[in-house]
Design a protein around this motif. Sequence first.
Motif, PDB file in Angstrom:
ATOM      1  N   ARG A 134      -8.820 -22.407 112.743  1.00  0.00           N
ATOM      2  CA  ARG A 134      -9.132 -21.913 111.394  1.00  0.00           C
ATOM      3  C   ARG A 134      -8.760 -20.438 111.268  1.00  0.00           C
ATOM      4  O   ARG A 134      -8.207 -20.002 110.256  1.00  0.00           O
TER       5      ARG A 134
ATOM      6  N   ARG B   1      -4.995 -20.084 110.937  1.00  0.00           N
ATOM      7  CA  ARG B   1      -4.520 -20.462 109.599  1.00  0.00           C
ATOM      8  C   ARG B   1      -4.824 -19.355 108.586  1.00  0.00           C
ATOM      9  O   ARG B   1      -4.025 -19.085 107.702  1.00  0.00           O
ATOM     10  N   THR B   2      -5.972 -18.725 108.729  1.00  0.00           N
ATOM     11  CA  THR B   2      -6.348 -17.650 107.810  1.00  0.00           C
ATOM     12  C   THR B   2      -5.404 -16.467 107.959  1.00  0.00           C
ATOM     13  O   THR B   2      -4.942 -15.893 106.975  1.00  0.00           O
TER      14      THR B   2
ATOM     15  N   ALA C 265      -2.305 -16.571 109.186  1.00  0.00           N
ATOM     16  CA  ALA C 265      -0.971 -16.993 108.753  1.00  0.00           C
ATOM     17  C   ALA C 265      -0.864 -16.990 107.232  1.00  0.00           C
ATOM     18  O   ALA C 265       0.154 -16.578 106.672  1.00  0.00           O
ATOM     19  N   SER C 266      -1.916 -17.444 106.533  1.00  0.00           N
ATOM     20  CA  SER C 266      -1.845 -17.475 105.069  1.00  0.00           C
ATOM     21  C   SER C 266      -1.910 -16.062 104.491  1.00  0.00           C
ATOM     22  O   SER C 266      -1.353 -15.784 103.448  1.00  0.00           O
ATOM     23  N   ALA C 267      -2.602 -15.149 105.170  1.00  0.00           N
ATOM     24  CA  ALA C 267      -2.689 -13.765 104.698  1.00  0.00           C
ATOM     25  C   ALA C 267      -1.364 -13.035 104.882  1.00  0.00           C
ATOM     26  O   ALA C 267      -0.993 -12.165 104.091  1.00  0.00           O
ATOM     27  N   GLU C 268      -0.598 -13.400 105.916  1.00  0.00           N
ATOM     28  CA  GLU C 268       0.680 -12.767 106.192  1.00  0.00           C
ATOM     29  C   GLU C 268       1.783 -13.317 105.299  1.00  0.00           C
ATOM     30  O   GLU C 268       2.758 -12.673 105.046  1.00  0.00           O
ATOM     31  N   GLY C 269       1.622 -14.554 104.866  1.00  0.00           N
ATOM     32  CA  GLY C 269       2.698 -15.225 104.157  1.00  0.00           C
ATOM     33  C   GLY C 269       2.626 -15.095 102.726  1.00  0.00           C
ATOM     34  O   GLY C 269       3.211 -14.764 101.850  1.00  0.00           O
TER      35      GLY C 269
END
Length: 94
Positions: A84, A87-88, A90-94
């Motif tokens: 988790r 994923r958090t 990765a989504s913040a970087e993308g």
Amino acid sequence: MAAPPNNNVPEINALPWRDRAFVPLSVAAEIVGVSRASIYALEAKGELSFSRLAGRTLVSVTSLKALIGSAEPWSASDRGKEARAARTIASAEG
């Protein structure tokens, strides 16, 4: 003419499972909330006691009560915590 009912003998379905000596496997599984296969596995681990009566395999209510009494309180696990978090990030970087 039918014989009058015997009021001294309770109907089997009126007798709560806790007041019985044994219950069928399917009833034990329903009470605990697991499958019949899990009931057999619990017996194999020594956590439940079976008896055979009139050709039927029955679960001892005493052992069923003990099993229920040994249940641990539920608490959330940390399983998947790293995934988790990844994923958090990765989504913040993308």
